[in-house]
Scaffold this motif. Sequence first.
Motif: not given
Length: 314
Positions: A188-199
Motif C-alpha cells: 500500500m505504501q508502494a501505491g497499491l489500492v485495494m477495492p472497498e469490497g475487500f476491506w
Amino acid sequence: MTILFDVILPVFIIIGFGSLAAWRRIFSELAVDGLMRFAQSFAVPVLLFANVARLDMAGNFNPGMWIAFYSGAFASYFIGWSLALFRLKRSPEDAVAIGFCCLFSNSLLLGIPIMERAYGAEAIAGNVAIIALHSPLLYTFGITMMEVARARGQSLAPGRIALRALSGVLHTPLIIGILCGAAMNLLMQAGLVMPEGFWAAVDMMARAALPAALFGLGGVLYRYRPEGDGKAIALCCVASLLIHPAITWTLGQLFQLPAPPLRSAVITASMAPGVNAYLFASIYDAAKRVAASTVLVSTVLSILSIWFWIWLLP
C-alpha cells in the motif's frame, strides 16, 4: 470504580458468559473448541492483518516501548524458570513451560479490548506494534529453550533446533496474519489500492474476532481447575501480573516514554498469561496442570492488576 465498571467489567462479562454457557452445557466442549479454532485460526489473524496493514510503521516505531515491554517479559521468564528449576526442583522441561507462563501475556484477546475500552480505538496502535513482535519472538524463544532442555546430555545441533523453532513459528496462523499484514502495508505504501469490497469483508471478519474469542476463552477457562502445584501457580501469577508490568513501567519512566506508548506497554504487560501458555505446555507435555490453573487463576486476578495500572497511568 468507573474504570472497573466501564472498562474492565464488560470484557470479563463476555468471558463469564462463555464460562456460564459451558458450565450449564448450553455450549458443548466441541462447540467451544470450534469457536476457538474459528477465532484463533481465522478471525483473529484477519484482525491482526487489518491492523498491521493499516499501521503507521514510522509513527508507531518506538524502540523504548519494545525494550521496556520485552525486558519485563524476559526478566519474568528467567525469574520463573530459575525458581522452578532450582527452588521448586521441577524438571528442565517443566521449568521452561512455567517460565513461558511468566513470559507470555494475553496481549491480544484481553489486551486489545481492554485498551480500546480504556483509551479509544486509536490507542491500540502501540498494542499492535507490540503484538507484531510478540508471538514470533516469544514462541521462537520458548521453542528454542524447550528444545535445548530436551536435548540435555546430547550433542546439540543448533541448526536443527533453530529450524524447528522457525518452522513452528511460521506455521502459526497469528504469525501468518501479521506477516501478510506487513506485506500489504508495504504494498500500500508502494501505491497499491485495494477495492472497498475487500476491506469491507476484512472488517466484517475482524469485528467477529474479539467477541468470539472472549466468549470461547470463557468456555476454555471453565475446563481448568486450580489444583495442586500451588507454589508454581503463585510464582506464575506474581511474575506475570506484578513483576512484568512493574519492570515495564519502571523502564518506561527511565526512557521518558510519551503517554500512549507507555500505556500500551504497561497495560499489555499487566495481562494474564493467555491460553497459548497452556497450549505450549500441552505440546511438550510439560507442567500442563500448572499452566492450565495459572491461566484460570491469573485471568481472574488480572481484574485487579489491570484496574491498578489503568488508574495509575496518565
